[in-house]
Design a protein around this motif. Sequence first.
Motif, PDB file in Angstrom:
ATOM      1  N   ARG A 243       0.871  -1.137  -0.002  1.00 18.02           N
ATOM      2  CA  ARG A 243      -0.093  -0.057  -0.006  1.00 18.02           C
ATOM      3  C   ARG A 243       1.006   1.402  -0.138  1.00 18.02           C
ATOM      4  O   ARG A 243       2.153   1.287   0.148  1.00 18.02           O
ATOM      5  CB  ARG A 243      -0.973  -0.268   1.267  1.00 18.02           C
ATOM      6  CG  ARG A 243      -1.782  -0.973   1.060  1.00 18.02           C
ATOM      7  CD  ARG A 243      -2.991  -0.894   2.227  1.00 18.02           C
ATOM      8  NE  ARG A 243      -4.038  -2.144   2.303  1.00 18.02           N
ATOM      9  CZ  ARG A 243      -4.764  -2.262   2.914  1.00 18.02           C
ATOM     10  NH1 ARG A 243      -4.719  -1.660   4.108  1.00 18.02           N
ATOM     11  NH2 ARG A 243      -5.745  -3.363   2.949  1.00 18.02           N
TER      12      ARG A 243
ATOM     13  N   ASP B 247      -2.020  -0.479  -9.122  1.00 17.55           N
ATOM     14  CA  ASP B 247      -3.194  -1.116  -9.215  1.00 17.55           C
ATOM     15  C   ASP B 247      -4.209  -0.611  -7.751  1.00 17.55           C
ATOM     16  O   ASP B 247      -3.996  -0.241  -7.059  1.00 17.55           O
ATOM     17  CB  ASP B 247      -3.185  -2.603  -9.146  1.00 17.55           C
ATOM     18  CG  ASP B 247      -2.467  -2.948 -10.376  1.00 17.55           C
ATOM     19  OD1 ASP B 247      -2.535  -2.514 -11.551  1.00 17.55           O
ATOM     20  OD2 ASP B 247      -1.607  -3.994 -10.287  1.00 17.55           O
ATOM     21  N   ARG B 248      -5.407  -1.092  -8.154  1.00 19.80           N
ATOM     22  CA  ARG B 248      -6.419  -0.951  -7.247  1.00 19.80           C
ATOM     23  C   ARG B 248      -7.108  -2.313  -6.501  1.00 19.80           C
ATOM     24  O   ARG B 248      -7.302  -3.107  -7.229  1.00 19.80           O
ATOM     25  CB  ARG B 248      -7.603  -0.132  -7.443  1.00 19.80           C
ATOM     26  CG  ARG B 248      -7.412   1.425  -7.853  1.00 19.80           C
ATOM     27  CD  ARG B 248      -7.182   2.033  -6.724  1.00 19.80           C
ATOM     28  NE  ARG B 248      -6.859   3.354  -7.182  1.00 19.80           N
ATOM     29  CZ  ARG B 248      -6.991   4.600  -6.200  1.00 19.80           C
ATOM     30  NH1 ARG B 248      -7.330   4.425  -5.121  1.00 19.80           N
ATOM     31  NH2 ARG B 248      -6.685   5.991  -6.973  1.00 19.80           N
TER      32      ARG B 248
ATOM     33  N   GLY C 242     -10.275  -0.781  -2.792  1.00 24.39           N
ATOM     34  CA  GLY C 242     -10.285   0.374  -3.532  1.00 24.39           C
ATOM     35  C   GLY C 242      -8.819   1.293  -3.258  1.00 24.39           C
ATOM     36  O   GLY C 242      -8.644   2.262  -3.597  1.00 24.39           O
ATOM     37  N   TYR C 243      -7.989   0.276  -2.348  1.00 23.54           N
ATOM     38  CA  TYR C 243      -6.801   1.037  -1.926  1.00 23.54           C
ATOM     39  C   TYR C 243      -5.821   0.731  -3.111  1.00 23.54           C
ATOM     40  O   TYR C 243      -5.644  -0.192  -3.755  1.00 23.54           O
ATOM     41  CB  TYR C 243      -6.215   0.608  -0.679  1.00 23.54           C
ATOM     42  CG  TYR C 243      -6.784   0.640   0.607  1.00 23.54           C
ATOM     43  CD1 TYR C 243      -7.545   2.122   0.820  1.00 23.54           C
ATOM     44  CD2 TYR C 243      -7.341  -0.198   1.669  1.00 23.54           C
ATOM     45  CE1 TYR C 243      -8.232   2.174   1.956  1.00 23.54           C
ATOM     46  CE2 TYR C 243      -7.782  -0.053   2.535  1.00 23.54           C
ATOM     47  CZ  TYR C 243      -8.394   1.283   2.915  1.00 23.54           C
ATOM     48  OH  TYR C 243      -9.172   1.428   4.017  1.00 23.54           O
ATOM     49  N   ARG C 244      -4.829   1.774  -3.172  1.00 27.54           N
ATOM     50  CA  ARG C 244      -3.649   1.592  -4.039  1.00 27.54           C
ATOM     51  C   ARG C 244      -2.761   0.478  -3.683  1.00 27.54           C
ATOM     52  O   ARG C 244      -2.482   0.280  -2.605  1.00 27.54           O
ATOM     53  CB  ARG C 244      -3.038   2.948  -4.280  1.00 27.54           C
ATOM     54  CG  ARG C 244      -3.355   4.160  -4.797  1.00 27.54           C
ATOM     55  CD  ARG C 244      -2.819   5.496  -4.756  1.00 27.54           C
ATOM     56  NE  ARG C 244      -3.128   6.436  -5.392  1.00 27.54           N
ATOM     57  CZ  ARG C 244      -4.065   7.232  -5.181  1.00 27.54           C
ATOM     58  NH1 ARG C 244      -4.408   7.207  -3.906  1.00 27.54           N
ATOM     59  NH2 ARG C 244      -4.370   8.378  -5.708  1.00 27.54           N
ATOM     60  N   GLU C 245      -2.478  -0.424  -4.599  1.00 30.07           N
ATOM     61  CA  GLU C 245      -1.639  -1.516  -4.385  1.00 30.07           C
ATOM     62  C   GLU C 245      -0.361  -1.223  -5.509  1.00 30.07           C
ATOM     63  O   GLU C 245      -0.644  -1.246  -6.502  1.00 30.07           O
ATOM     64  CB  GLU C 245      -2.168  -2.822  -4.678  1.00 30.07           C
ATOM     65  CG  GLU C 245      -3.281  -2.980  -3.730  1.00 30.07           C
ATOM     66  CD  GLU C 245      -2.709  -3.527  -2.362  1.00 30.07           C
ATOM     67  OE1 GLU C 245      -1.788  -4.103  -2.231  1.00 30.07           O
ATOM     68  OE2 GLU C 245      -3.562  -3.243  -1.401  1.00 30.07           O
TER      69      GLU C 245
END
Length: 135
Positions: free
Chosen positions: A2, A29-30, A34-37
């Motif tokens: 994250r 990526d999401r 919904g968190y950014r990865e």
Amino acid sequence: MRIGELSRRTGVNAHQLRYYEAQGLLEADRGTNGYREYDENAVLRVRQIRHLLGAGLSSEDIAYLLPCAVGEAPELLGCPELLAAMRSRLRRLDDQMAALARSRNALADYIDAAERMSDRTYPPFDGADAERVPA
């Protein structure tokens, strides 16, 4: 990982990481939440971005250069388009430095002249103008 983990590992705050992403310099990526990865390559990419920013390149320049970046420092592959872009940026920096040098010299000349005239006041003050001088 994250955004917080990427921030911790690179020393770059999350706000800047989101800016890099908005500029197309960094991809995330999401997750289903919904968190950014980010993948492991993001650490290297952020370090490359920081080095290139340190060289005075704009985010637009960096977006153009990143596909040619290899390693953390990074080394840049010498394709003709890349060299032309870097030479153009170097010319702009040289022009800015020359303009700053001219401004600095002009300001230094004004300071020297003012110091030579320090025993005079301008406009000449004879006391009769005291009523017009704001308190």
